[in-house]
Design a protein around this motif. Structure first.
Motif, PDB file in Angstrom:
ATOM      1  N   ILE A 170      51.722 -20.684  18.228  1.00 43.12           N
ATOM      2  CA  ILE A 170      51.969 -20.202  19.583  1.00 43.12           C
ATOM      3  C   ILE A 170      52.190 -21.397  20.511  1.00 43.12           C
ATOM      4  O   ILE A 170      51.894 -22.537  20.171  1.00 43.12           O
ATOM      5  CB  ILE A 170      50.789 -19.349  20.079  1.00 43.12           C
ATOM      6  CG1 ILE A 170      49.477 -20.133  19.988  1.00 43.12           C
ATOM      7  CG2 ILE A 170      50.697 -18.062  19.274  1.00 43.12           C
ATOM      8  CD1 ILE A 170      48.280 -19.399  20.561  1.00 43.12           C
ATOM      9  N   SER A 171      52.710 -21.116  21.694  1.00 44.21           N
ATOM     10  CA  SER A 171      53.013 -22.180  22.651  1.00 44.21           C
ATOM     11  C   SER A 171      51.735 -22.801  23.200  1.00 44.21           C
ATOM     12  O   SER A 171      50.640 -22.246  23.064  1.00 44.21           O
ATOM     13  CB  SER A 171      53.848 -21.613  23.803  1.00 44.21           C
ATOM     14  OG  SER A 171      53.077 -20.672  24.539  1.00 44.21           O
ATOM     15  N   ASN A 172      51.891 -23.957  23.846  1.00 45.17           N
ATOM     16  CA  ASN A 172      50.742 -24.629  24.446  1.00 45.17           C
ATOM     17  C   ASN A 172      50.096 -23.786  25.539  1.00 45.17           C
ATOM     18  O   ASN A 172      48.872 -23.779  25.691  1.00 45.17           O
ATOM     19  CB  ASN A 172      51.175 -25.979  25.025  1.00 45.17           C
ATOM     20  CG  ASN A 172      51.574 -26.974  23.944  1.00 45.17           C
ATOM     21  OD1 ASN A 172      51.090 -26.904  22.820  1.00 45.17           O
ATOM     22  ND2 ASN A 172      52.462 -27.892  24.279  1.00 45.17           N
ATOM     23  N   GLU A 173      50.941 -23.058  26.305  1.00 47.17           N
ATOM     24  CA  GLU A 173      50.409 -22.188  27.357  1.00 47.17           C
ATOM     25  C   GLU A 173      49.536 -21.083  26.765  1.00 47.17           C
ATOM     26  O   GLU A 173      48.462 -20.769  27.295  1.00 47.17           O
ATOM     27  CB  GLU A 173      51.556 -21.570  28.172  1.00 47.17           C
ATOM     28  CG  GLU A 173      52.359 -22.551  28.998  1.00 47.17           C
ATOM     29  CD  GLU A 173      53.413 -23.276  28.174  1.00 47.17           C
ATOM     30  OE1 GLU A 173      53.538 -22.989  26.955  1.00 47.17           O
ATOM     31  OE2 GLU A 173      54.102 -24.144  28.747  1.00 47.17           O
ATOM     32  N   SER A 174      49.996 -20.509  25.659  1.00 50.60           N
ATOM     33  CA  SER A 174      49.220 -19.456  25.003  1.00 50.60           C
ATOM     34  C   SER A 174      47.925 -20.005  24.403  1.00 50.60           C
ATOM     35  O   SER A 174      46.895 -19.329  24.406  1.00 50.60           O
ATOM     36  CB  SER A 174      50.057 -18.775  23.903  1.00 50.60           C
ATOM     37  OG  SER A 174      51.162 -18.098  24.466  1.00 50.60           O
ATOM     38  N   MET A 175      47.994 -21.239  23.911  1.00 48.71           N
ATOM     39  CA  MET A 175      46.782 -21.867  23.378  1.00 48.71           C
ATOM     40  C   MET A 175      45.724 -21.996  24.471  1.00 48.71           C
ATOM     41  O   MET A 175      44.534 -21.747  24.244  1.00 48.71           O
ATOM     42  CB  MET A 175      47.112 -23.246  22.806  1.00 48.71           C
ATOM     43  CG  MET A 175      47.885 -23.218  21.501  1.00 48.71           C
ATOM     44  SD  MET A 175      46.897 -22.616  20.094  1.00 48.71           S
ATOM     45  CE  MET A 175      45.806 -24.000  19.846  1.00 48.71           C
ATOM     46  N   LEU A 176      46.150 -22.354  25.674  1.00 47.05           N
ATOM     47  CA  LEU A 176      45.215 -22.466  26.791  1.00 47.05           C
ATOM     48  C   LEU A 176      44.631 -21.108  27.167  1.00 47.05           C
ATOM     49  O   LEU A 176      43.467 -21.005  27.558  1.00 47.05           O
ATOM     50  CB  LEU A 176      45.920 -23.092  28.000  1.00 47.05           C
ATOM     51  CG  LEU A 176      46.301 -24.568  27.872  1.00 47.05           C
ATOM     52  CD1 LEU A 176      47.112 -25.012  29.085  1.00 47.05           C
ATOM     53  CD2 LEU A 176      45.060 -25.433  27.720  1.00 47.05           C
ATOM     54  N   LEU A 177      45.445 -20.069  27.025  1.00 49.87           N
ATOM     55  CA  LEU A 177      44.993 -18.724  27.378  1.00 49.87           C
ATOM     56  C   LEU A 177      43.994 -18.161  26.360  1.00 49.87           C
ATOM     57  O   LEU A 177      43.357 -17.135  26.620  1.00 49.87           O
ATOM     58  CB  LEU A 177      46.192 -17.776  27.501  1.00 49.87           C
ATOM     59  CG  LEU A 177      47.063 -17.967  28.749  1.00 49.87           C
ATOM     60  CD1 LEU A 177      48.374 -17.217  28.599  1.00 49.87           C
ATOM     61  CD2 LEU A 177      46.315 -17.492  29.997  1.00 49.87           C
ATOM     62  N   LEU A 178      43.874 -18.825  25.214  1.00 46.81           N
ATOM     63  CA  LEU A 178      42.875 -18.383  24.229  1.00 46.81           C
ATOM     64  C   LEU A 178      41.452 -18.519  24.773  1.00 46.81           C
ATOM     65  O   LEU A 178      40.559 -17.780  24.366  1.00 46.81           O
ATOM     66  CB  LEU A 178      42.996 -19.199  22.944  1.00 46.81           C
ATOM     67  CG  LEU A 178      44.210 -18.910  22.050  1.00 46.81           C
ATOM     68  CD1 LEU A 178      44.178 -19.813  20.823  1.00 46.81           C
ATOM     69  CD2 LEU A 178      44.242 -17.442  21.636  1.00 46.81           C
ATOM     70  N   LEU A 179      41.253 -19.471  25.679  1.00 41.06           N
ATOM     71  CA  LEU A 179      39.917 -19.678  26.244  1.00 41.06           C
ATOM     72  C   LEU A 179      39.458 -18.460  27.052  1.00 41.06           C
ATOM     73  O   LEU A 179      38.380 -17.911  26.762  1.00 41.06           O
ATOM     74  CB  LEU A 179      39.885 -20.938  27.098  1.00 41.06           C
ATOM     75  CG  LEU A 179      38.535 -21.260  27.760  1.00 41.06           C
ATOM     76  CD1 LEU A 179      37.450 -21.425  26.710  1.00 41.06           C
ATOM     77  CD2 LEU A 179      38.643 -22.507  28.631  1.00 41.06           C
ATOM     78  N   PRO A 180      40.233 -18.003  28.061  1.00 36.57           N
ATOM     79  CA  PRO A 180      39.789 -16.786  28.759  1.00 36.57           C
ATOM     80  C   PRO A 180      39.757 -15.552  27.862  1.00 36.57           C
ATOM     81  O   PRO A 180      38.918 -14.669  28.046  1.00 36.57           O
ATOM     82  CB  PRO A 180      40.814 -16.625  29.893  1.00 36.57           C
ATOM     83  CG  PRO A 180      41.984 -17.446  29.493  1.00 36.57           C
ATOM     84  CD  PRO A 180      41.439 -18.581  28.686  1.00 36.57           C
TER      85      PRO A 180
END
Length: 308
Positions: A267-277
């Motif tokens: 997945i994209s880097n943005e989606s990786m960050l969204l894994l936290l929330p």
């Protein structure tokens, strides 16, 4: 010793669920979705029936619930699992695992709608945070709809929703049924239905089926479909509900790691960050489920003491 057993079972279930998505991707490379899913169930069925015989569990559901056993065959096994492998024709294993990690979210929504279950503050906050993060991930991953990502996402979400609804119905109608009885006959029925349908509709070319796809189907059926089910069942027996549910937070990370290692895509880097929330939301929801169970047990205990 108890902690070691729980840790061992947790690791097995996490690895099994995490590798399932990669195996489905490999199976779908040279075997059509319906046919592959049918073969998956057919390879699992003999082992499930063997365990059924060993532990002396019934094949059929109790009278009055056998129509529901047929419904499970179609809407818990045949259709959702075919949608899963179909969806992975269009999306990577990482995104598929992330979508299915939100199963507790959809089970809670189904319970609220179908069973009119009350929810606490933790569950409400977790539900909002997790759904918001999931929607943002899906929007981010389906921006380029020319490659069919949106179609794959719809297929996977449909499978999750069907599983959540049937799981909720199971809690109400068949909570006392053995896990082997629950899986064996519906699995065999789904296997026969999908294999025949796939042979007729998809007309697979046996010569073109790669050995890796065959190994993946057997892995999905025998290891994930039998060993994985029994391991999670034992984990639920040995661990607390909260500990067992934490699998949903970990197995997508396994899928993402394998997808990156083998296919060099994720997945994209943005989606990786969204894994936290997303993870925080699911964690709060699971914590809320535990708090509600403790509250219900406390009230039940008080009721018994009052009657005594």
């Amino acid at each position: 010793m108890q902690r070691i057993i729980v840790f061992f079972l947790f690791a097995i279930v996490t690895l099994t669920w995490g590798t399932t998505w990669l195996a489905m991707k490999i199976a779908g490379e040279s075997i059509p979705p319906l046919f592959a899913t049918g073969l998956r169930f057919l390879s699992a069925s003999p082992f499930l029936f063997l365990l059924l015989f060993i532990f002396k569990k019934p094949v059929l559901f109790p009278e009055g619930q056998r129509l529901f056993q047929l419904i499970l065959c179609l809407f818990y096994f045949a259709i959702p699992f075919a949608l899963m492998i179909y969806g992975e024709l269009y999306v990577n294993a990482s995104l598929a695992a992330i979508i299915f990690s939100t199963m507790p979210v959809f089970v809670l929504v189904s319970s609220m709608i179908l069973l009119k279950e009350a929810v606490n503050l933790y569950q409400i906050i977790g539900l909002i945070v997790a759904l918001t993060a999931l929607v943002l991930i899906l929007i981010n991953e389906s921006i380029d709809g020319l490659h069919g990502e949106s179609l794959g996402i719809i297929a996977l979400l449909s499978a999750v929703i069907l599983h959540a609804v049937l799981y909720t119905k199971t809690k109400k109608l068949s909570s006392a049924i053995s896990v082997l009885t629950f899986n064996a006959l519906p699995c065999l029925g789904a296997g026969i239905l999908l294999t025949v349908s796939g042979w007729w509709l998809e007309q697979p070319n046996i010569i073109l089926i790669a050995s890796n796809s065959i190994y993946a189907v057997v892995y999905l059926g025998v290891f994930a479909g039998v060993f994985g089910i029994m391991s999670y069942f034992l984990l639920q027996k040995k661990a607390t509900p909260f500990q067992a549910s934490m699998v949903f937070l970990i197995f997508p990370l396994v899928a993402i790691a394998l997808d990156t290692l083998i296919y060099h895509i994720s997945i994209s880097n943005e989606s990786m960050l969204l894994l936290l929330p997303l993870g925080i939301g699911i964690f709060l929801l699971l914590h809320g489920n535990t708090q509600k169970m403790k509250s219900n047990e406390s009230e039940l205990s008080k009721t018994r003491e009052t009657k005594a």
